[in-house]
Design a protein around this motif. Structure first.
Motif, PDB file in Angstrom:
ATOM      1  N   LYS A 112       1.266  -1.251   0.406  1.00  0.00           N
ATOM      2  CA  LYS A 112       0.245   0.383   0.138  1.00  0.00           C
ATOM      3  C   LYS A 112       0.899   1.251  -0.276  1.00  0.00           C
ATOM      4  CE  LYS A 112      -2.374   1.027   3.861  1.00  0.00           C
ATOM      5  NZ  LYS A 112      -3.107   1.458   4.865  1.00  0.00           N
ATOM      6  N   GLU A 162      -8.495  -3.005   2.940  1.00  0.00           N
ATOM      7  CA  GLU A 162      -8.804  -2.733   1.551  1.00  0.00           C
ATOM      8  C   GLU A 162      -8.644  -1.578   1.038  1.00  0.00           C
ATOM      9  OE1 GLU A 162     -13.592  -2.162   0.441  1.00  0.00           O
ATOM     10  OE2 GLU A 162     -13.112  -4.509  -0.202  1.00  0.00           O
ATOM     11  N   ILE A 163      -8.372  -0.724   0.173  1.00  0.00           N
ATOM     12  CA  ILE A 163      -7.478   0.389  -0.132  1.00  0.00           C
ATOM     13  C   ILE A 163      -8.043   0.990  -1.459  1.00  0.00           C
ATOM     14  CG2 ILE A 163      -6.295   0.302   2.104  1.00  0.00           C
ATOM     15  CD1 ILE A 163      -3.984   0.170  -0.790  1.00  0.00           C
ATOM     16  N   ASP A 164      -7.731   2.596  -1.788  1.00  0.00           N
ATOM     17  CA  ASP A 164      -8.372   3.102  -3.022  1.00  0.00           C
ATOM     18  C   ASP A 164      -7.042   2.629  -3.813  1.00  0.00           C
ATOM     19  OD1 ASP A 164      -7.151   5.102  -4.776  1.00  0.00           O
ATOM     20  OD2 ASP A 164      -8.994   5.330  -4.866  1.00  0.00           O
ATOM     21  N   PRO A 221     -11.283   3.215   0.241  1.00  0.00           N
ATOM     22  CA  PRO A 221     -11.658   3.798  -0.944  1.00  0.00           C
ATOM     23  C   PRO A 221     -13.368   4.537  -0.697  1.00  0.00           C
ATOM     24  CG  PRO A 221     -12.200   1.480  -0.136  1.00  0.00           C
ATOM     25  CD  PRO A 221     -11.446   2.104   0.444  1.00  0.00           C
ATOM     26  N   LYS A 241     -11.323   0.186  -6.006  1.00  0.00           N
ATOM     27  CA  LYS A 241     -10.798  -0.567  -4.645  1.00  0.00           C
ATOM     28  C   LYS A 241      -9.450  -1.925  -4.962  1.00  0.00           C
ATOM     29  CE  LYS A 241     -15.306  -3.202  -3.523  1.00  0.00           C
ATOM     30  NZ  LYS A 241     -16.309  -2.928  -1.851  1.00  0.00           N
ATOM     31  N   THR A 294      -7.731  -4.772  -2.895  1.00  0.00           N
ATOM     32  CA  THR A 294      -6.993  -5.908  -1.270  1.00  0.00           C
ATOM     33  C   THR A 294      -5.829  -6.182  -1.397  1.00  0.00           C
ATOM     34  OG1 THR A 294      -9.635  -6.535  -0.655  1.00  0.00           O
ATOM     35  CG2 THR A 294      -7.592  -7.739   0.615  1.00  0.00           C
TER      36      THR A 294
END
Length: 657
Positions: A386, A627-629, A636, A642, A644
């Motif tokens: 990330k 879970e991220i942008d 997100p 989005k 993971t």
């Protein structure tokens, strides 16, 4: 003086008795010469078995023909090359023996034979897996026996029926059928000369491999025949001017030819090729016949589609010479849990192009090599999946030169997470990472994962600017699929002669070379390639098994790669031209790994794993998911992309707390 002569006489008498005793015991253990010399070449064939015990191939199969069916031109060509005084000596080429004796004594080992045709035939009666003086003496004794029991024509007939012409072809009759689509007694002078030139070095002079070497050899053979007065000047000129047309009477190929070639070469390094081919050995391999068949089908079908995209006529309809101008492919399939090579394809057509591209380390891997840079950065804690890096124009000064890496699409997309960057194969991000971890560290990780080729510590290594083989890449990716545990690749489990095992089962003990958490994080990142990156067409095609992998495309579209894996199977695919040409469509669009190699991988995996139970990648403890942008690494937003990411417990925003 009389005393000295007396001692010399005593020494000679003792030496005579010692030699006589030695010869007596040697003669007692000599093999029995069969009544039919042709049996020397055909009894106790070497057999290669698959992993389930089925026979893959029996070596030295041949069709025996009589002396009267052998063209005189071929006999003369062999005599001119191998043993011009064959019909005059008693079986021993004295000049050759003396020359070989001098070389062997100088080197301290048996490295040259100086063999006559009869000696070469005798060898095949009792091949062993060592080169010793005792064996050489036995060979000479058997040679003298053969010369006493059989006529010269019988000896020559048996020899010509067992000659190795390469590509699994033994004996003149089979060679005539395979190379010229005719029987031995129909061969012309230039055809005889070309075939006679092959046995000295089948891999070099095989016209299926390199026409120019074979034709050079043809001219040499004809020159020798002329010098020894077997042909006159008119025949020489006619043969030199005659165009040769290669055409097979029977395909004489199977889906396992490249694998068999690989096995013989590997064992030949240790025991000698002749000992393997003629020694009556049972070779038990790791080959899975189903996988091997589907590997051949996948390459044939995948390259047929690529041929069409490149506006090439169907390969099977192409003229013999034109077939070398078609794209090639290689595939290596491995069991990541053991390192066993389950299938291997070194090209599309073994008979036309037997060069084994699967084990040749002469092609650049492109972006498929990025995994080592990302692994080093992840393992050293410099980034997490990330971590946000900026895809932007960048330059590095190297030895007073400036390197400005470009993305494949010649654009820059700004900030993005590490996982998104690897999934979409952004070159700039890889270049930034190798500058942080340093090329020497990347090489260290590549080596311990299975890359054996020479690697130079350059920043461009991040983009795959080096030469490797498909088997190396399959081995490295197998380490990832196996949770960070490395296994040496292997293809042979056991060698056996009668009931005597001369090589035992392979040692299956693996070695951990990657931290399990780091390995899983990299694996999860490579799953992003399939989920939404350069390999997303795999999921779109309905392949829903857990899998991961990486595409690779080199500069100017010269090499296309895809190496992908499930928990149970790793498959590495390379596609390209042998002469390193660019692969471009008529529209000038370049052919990428996703276009050329990935479909072959998908075809194979769909067939090989059909009806097999699904399995999941093993997850070590201490892994959490977030879970991220994909661009900002923040939570997100609704309606926005989005992804993971897998992280170590205790990591936050790319920084180790």
């Amino acid at each position: 003086m009389k005393k000295v002569l007396k001692w010399i006489a005593v020494f000679l008498i003792v030496a005579f008795f010692m030699i006589s005793i030695g010869l007596f015991f040697l003669v007692r253990h000599l093999p029995q010469i069969p009544d039919d010399l042709n049996l020397i070449a055909t009894k106790n064939p070497t057999v290669i078995y698959a992993d389930n015990g089925q026979i893959v191939k029996t070596l030295t199969n041949r069709q025996v023909i009589s002396y009267e069916e052998i063209p005189q031109d071929f006999i003369h060509a062999m005599l001119a090359l191998e043993d011009v005084h064959f019909f005059k000596h008693n079986g021993l080429n004295k000049a050759g023996l003396l020359r070989a004796l001098f070389v062997n004594v100088k080197r301290g080992k048996i490295s040259e034979g100086g063999s006559s045709i009869t000696q070469q035939l005798a060898k095949n009666l009792f091949f062993t897996f060592d080169r010793t003086w005792t064996r050489k003496v036995k060979e000479i004794l058997i040679t003298l026996q053969i010369e006493q029991q059989f006529s010269k024509t019988e000896i020559l007939e048996a020899y010509i029926n067992q000659i190795d012409f390469g590509s699994g072809i033994f004996g003149l009759e089979m060679a005539a059928q395979i190379y010229f689509s005719k029987h031995a007694d129909e061969l012309t002078l230039p055809e005889c000369a070309l075939l006679a030139g092959i046995p000295r070095s089948p891999n070099r002079y095989n016209p299926y491999k390199k026409d120019e070497f074979a034709l050079q050899r043809l001219r040499f053979v004809l020159k020798r025949m002329f010098e020894e007065h077997f042909i006159d000047s008119d025949q020489l000129q006619f043969a030199l001017d005659k165009d040769l047309v290669f055409q097979r009477m029977n395909p004489y190929e199977s889906h396992a030819d490249y694998y068999v070639d690989y096995i013989i070469r590997e064992l030949g390094k240790e025991y000698g090729r002749d000992a393997i081919v003629y020694g009556g050995v049972d070779i038990f391999t790791t080959m899975n016949l189903k996988y091997q068949y589907y590997a051949k089908i996948a390459i044939e079908e995948g390259l047929a589609k690529l041929d069409k995209l490149l506006d090439l006529p169907p390969y099977e309809l192409a003229p013999w010479q034109d077939k070398l101008q078609y794209p090639q492919a290689a595939m290596v399939v491995m069991d990541p849990k053991t390192g066993a090579i389950k299938a291997l394809m070194g090209g599309r057509d073994y008979q036309r192009a037997p060069f084994n591209r699967a084990v040749s380390n002469n092609r650049m891997p492109g972006s498929s090599f990025k995994i080592f840079t990302y692994l080093a950065a992840l393992d050293k804690g410099l980034v997490t999946p990330k971590t946000v890096l900026v895809d932007e124009p960048v330059s590095f000064e190297i030895y007073n030169q400036v390197w400005e890496p470009k993305n494949f699409e010649n654009n820059f997309l700004g900030p993005m997470t590490v996982k998104w960057a690897l999934s979409h194969s952004r070159n700039v991000i890889a270049a930034k990472l190798i500058e942080r971890v340093k090329p020497e560290m990347v090489i260290e990780y590549a080596k311990k994962m299975g890359i054996t080729s020479e690697l130079e510590p350059n920043l461009s290594l991040a983009l795959g600017a080096t030469s490797v083989s498909p088997v190396e890449m399959a081995t490295a990716y197998s380490t990832i699929a196996n949770g960070g545990v490395f296994h040496d690749p292997y293809s042979i489990t056991k060698l056996q002669i009668s009931d005597n095992t001369i090589r035992k089962d392979h040692d299956l003990n693996g070695k951990r070379v990657i931290d399990p958490q780091t390995n899983y994080i990299l694996l999860n990142t490579l799953q992003g390639v399939i989920d939404y990156g350069t390999g997303k067409s795999i999921k779109q095609a309905g392949f829903t098994r857990p899998c991961a992998g990486k595409t690779g495309t080199t500069n100017d579209y010269r090499d296309a790669w895809f190496i992908g894996f499930t928990p149970d199977l790793v498959c590495a695919v390379w596609v390209g031209f042998d002469d390193n040409r660019s692969m471009r469509l008529s529209s000038r669009t370049g052919v990428t790994g996703g276009m050329a190699a990935l479909p072959i991988w998908l075809n194979f995996m769909q067939n090989a794993l059909e009806n097999q139970p699904y399995s999941q990648f093993s997850q070590p403890p201490g892994i959490v998911f977030e879970e991220i942008d994909p661009f900002t690494a923040s939570g997100p937003m609704p309606g926005q992309p989005k992804i993971t990411v897998a992280l170590r417990s205790g990591y936050k925003d790319g920084v180790n707390e």
